[in-house]
Design a protein around this motif. Structure first.
Motif, PDB file in Angstrom:
ATOM      1  N   GLU A 269      46.524  68.906 -24.986  1.00  0.00           N
ATOM      2  CA  GLU A 269      47.772  69.282 -25.642  1.00  0.00           C
ATOM      3  C   GLU A 269      48.177  68.169 -26.602  1.00  0.00           C
ATOM      4  O   GLU A 269      47.865  66.991 -26.380  1.00  0.00           O
ATOM      5  CB  GLU A 269      48.871  69.479 -24.588  1.00  0.00           C
ATOM      6  CG  GLU A 269      50.212  69.890 -25.141  1.00  0.00           C
ATOM      7  CD  GLU A 269      51.275  69.985 -24.053  1.00  0.00           C
ATOM      8  OE1 GLU A 269      52.418  70.323 -24.385  1.00  0.00           O
ATOM      9  OE2 GLU A 269      50.953  69.703 -22.871  1.00  0.00           O
ATOM     10  N   ARG A 270      48.859  68.547 -27.667  1.00  0.00           N
ATOM     11  CA  ARG A 270      49.397  67.562 -28.607  1.00  0.00           C
ATOM     12  C   ARG A 270      50.921  67.657 -28.622  1.00  0.00           C
ATOM     13  O   ARG A 270      51.466  68.766 -28.732  1.00  0.00           O
ATOM     14  CB  ARG A 270      48.877  67.819 -30.028  1.00  0.00           C
ATOM     15  CG  ARG A 270      47.418  67.470 -30.220  1.00  0.00           C
ATOM     16  CD  ARG A 270      47.039  67.612 -31.693  1.00  0.00           C
ATOM     17  NE  ARG A 270      45.656  67.254 -31.924  1.00  0.00           N
ATOM     18  CZ  ARG A 270      45.234  66.003 -32.112  1.00  0.00           C
ATOM     19  NH1 ARG A 270      46.098  65.008 -32.101  1.00  0.00           N
ATOM     20  NH2 ARG A 270      43.951  65.768 -32.305  1.00  0.00           N
ATOM     21  N   ARG A 271      51.558  66.527 -28.503  1.00  0.00           N
ATOM     22  CA  ARG A 271      53.013  66.479 -28.598  1.00  0.00           C
ATOM     23  C   ARG A 271      53.386  65.483 -29.684  1.00  0.00           C
ATOM     24  O   ARG A 271      53.023  64.298 -29.599  1.00  0.00           O
ATOM     25  CB  ARG A 271      53.628  66.040 -27.268  1.00  0.00           C
ATOM     26  CG  ARG A 271      53.389  67.029 -26.139  1.00  0.00           C
ATOM     27  CD  ARG A 271      54.071  66.585 -24.860  1.00  0.00           C
ATOM     28  NE  ARG A 271      53.813  67.510 -23.763  1.00  0.00           N
ATOM     29  CZ  ARG A 271      54.292  67.338 -22.528  1.00  0.00           C
ATOM     30  NH1 ARG A 271      55.045  66.271 -22.245  1.00  0.00           N
ATOM     31  NH2 ARG A 271      54.014  68.224 -21.591  1.00  0.00           N
ATOM     32  N   PRO A 272      54.080  65.915 -30.717  1.00  0.00           N
ATOM     33  CA  PRO A 272      54.428  65.001 -31.815  1.00  0.00           C
ATOM     34  C   PRO A 272      55.344  63.882 -31.341  1.00  0.00           C
ATOM     35  O   PRO A 272      56.269  64.111 -30.555  1.00  0.00           O
ATOM     36  CB  PRO A 272      55.128  65.906 -32.828  1.00  0.00           C
ATOM     37  CG  PRO A 272      55.594  67.089 -32.027  1.00  0.00           C
ATOM     38  CD  PRO A 272      54.590  67.272 -30.940  1.00  0.00           C
ATOM     39  N   ALA A 273      55.041  62.674 -31.794  1.00  0.00           N
ATOM     40  CA  ALA A 273      55.878  61.525 -31.456  1.00  0.00           C
ATOM     41  C   ALA A 273      57.137  61.544 -32.308  1.00  0.00           C
ATOM     42  O   ALA A 273      57.188  62.192 -33.359  1.00  0.00           O
ATOM     43  CB  ALA A 273      55.103  60.233 -31.689  1.00  0.00           C
TER      44      ALA A 273
END
Length: 400
Positions: A269-273
């Motif tokens: 999964e990718r979660r924007p910083a």
């Protein structure tokens, strides 16, 4: 294999080589009535001993791979890293600009190495050719869609063993700093991190890799005489990107990634910083140092930056004191910048800071000390109280 060769007919047992070695890789030993230098298992073949030997009794033999001759390696490579959007990062263009000069001096080809996922439309080989590359080696593979240093390292090492470049340059991004050492270990060669200058020696052709050392108090120049490829990382912003030349021609070589290379890491999964301020690409900067006196003067500096349409940067002591976040730090230990205009207020100009602003086109410096080193890098110099000068500038700009 690489090795340390000592000519006993020439060796005089002076011990200068032992003093020059930082790893205990050479020692003096009595053999009969005389002392001779001899290598130990701690030798890393750096060549420091050979460089100080007054009678040229010491030499380093071999290359990056068993039986190799460094002179058989040819060409400069630049690793063209892409971002999450699939576009080549600006640092790749900056490196191509500097590498183009080196390649012209060496009379060799300049190659960009580009690895992307199969659907990375933003990664354009033609753009890299327009920036100075003679050839672009491209590999489009799903295993290269993620910044997996192990996968990229195995791919680059296979290419390097086959095509034998004399030097590979990387951007000192978070990924570049992970990838370059992984390649260096596999190829059994050296790596210099965070270089600020990369001239080629006109006599030997060796890449002279210059970087700050001892906390930035001096500049060290490192060479890799016996191993190939020579490798270095360079921080974004250190070199100016060249103008794009659409008329340039070059070749694009499509290569495949070995089927046996399998990623050991899977992205779930990718979660924007959270968005963070960045000054690396700012065209105008106001950089403040301890000379502004107090944290309470920061609002004045922010106002000056706002009126100039600039971002606010600072020196390392202000970050360490908690006045500003690390993202604002300018210099070799922070962000290297190359703005069109840099207004330096209360900055003395430590060597690592000056190295980080070397790409600035116009520097205006304000400092109470007429002998401040920063004045050596400034086109316009103002000797005076920083707060008084900044206040006058703000008043003048607001009046307009």
């Amino acid at each position: 294999m690489s090795g340390l060769a000592i000519d006993r007919e020439l060796c005089i047992g002076c011990g200068m080589c032992v003093k020059a070695c930082d790893t205990g890789g050479i020692e003096l030993a009595w053999e009969g009535p005389r002392k001779f230098a001899r290598g130990t298992d701690a030798c890393v073949y750096c060549g420091a001993c050979a460089g100080v030997c007054p009678v040229d009794a010491i030499s380093i033999t071999g290359g990056a791979q068993a039986g190799d001759d460094p002179s058989t390696y040819r060409g400069i490579w630049v690793f063209a890293q892409t971002g999450p959007d699939g576009c080549v990062l600006p640092v790749a263009r900056e490196l191509l600009g500097r590498a183009r000069t080196i390649a012209d001096e060496r009379g060799c080809a300049l190659t960009a190495v580009l690895g992307t996922g199969p659907a990375a439309d933003g990664a354009g080989p033609r753009d890299l050719i327009a920036a100075g590359a003679d050839e672009v080696i491209v590999c489009r593979d799903a295993r290269l869609a993620e910044p997996d240093a192990e996968v990229f390292a195995r791919w680059i090492c296979a290419l390097a063993r086959d095509r034998r470049p004399e030097a590979i340059l990387y951007g000192a991004t978070a990924f570049g700093r992970e990838l370059a050492p992984a390649v260096a270990v596999r190829l059994k060669t050296g790596l210099t991190a965070d270089c600020t200058a990369l001239p080629a020696d006109p006599e030997t052709g060796l890449l002279q890799q210059t970087r700050p050392a001892f906390g930035g108090n001096l500049m060290a120049t490192i060479v890799c005489p016996a191993h190939r490829p020579q490798m270095a990382t360079v921080r974004p912003g250190v070199f100016a990107a060249p103008a794009s030349d659409a008329s340039r021609t070059g070749t694009v070589s499509e290569v495949a990634l070995d089927a046996g290379v399998a990623p050991r890491v899977r992205v779930l999964e990718r979660r924007p910083a959270a968005a963070a301020a960045s000054i690396a690409d700012a065209r105008r900067l106001v950089v403040v140092g301890r000379g502004i006196g107090s944290k309470k003067n920061l609002p004045l500096m922010r106002r000056l930056a706002e009126l100039l349409g600039a971002e606010l940067g600072c020196t390392r002591p202000l970050v360490e004191a908690g006045w500003l976040e690390y993202a604002h730090q300018v210099g070799q230990t922070g962000v290297a910048v190359a703005p069109d205009l840099l207004v330096s207020v209360g900055v003395s100009g430590a060597i690592q800071h000056l190295a980080g602003i070397g790409g600035a086109k116009t520097v205006i410096a304000v400092n109470e000390d007429p002998d401040a080193p920063v004045f050596g890098a400034a086109r316009y110099r103002v000797v005076g109280d920083c707060i008084e000068v900044a206040s006058a500038l703000v008043e003048e700009l607001e009046g307009r």
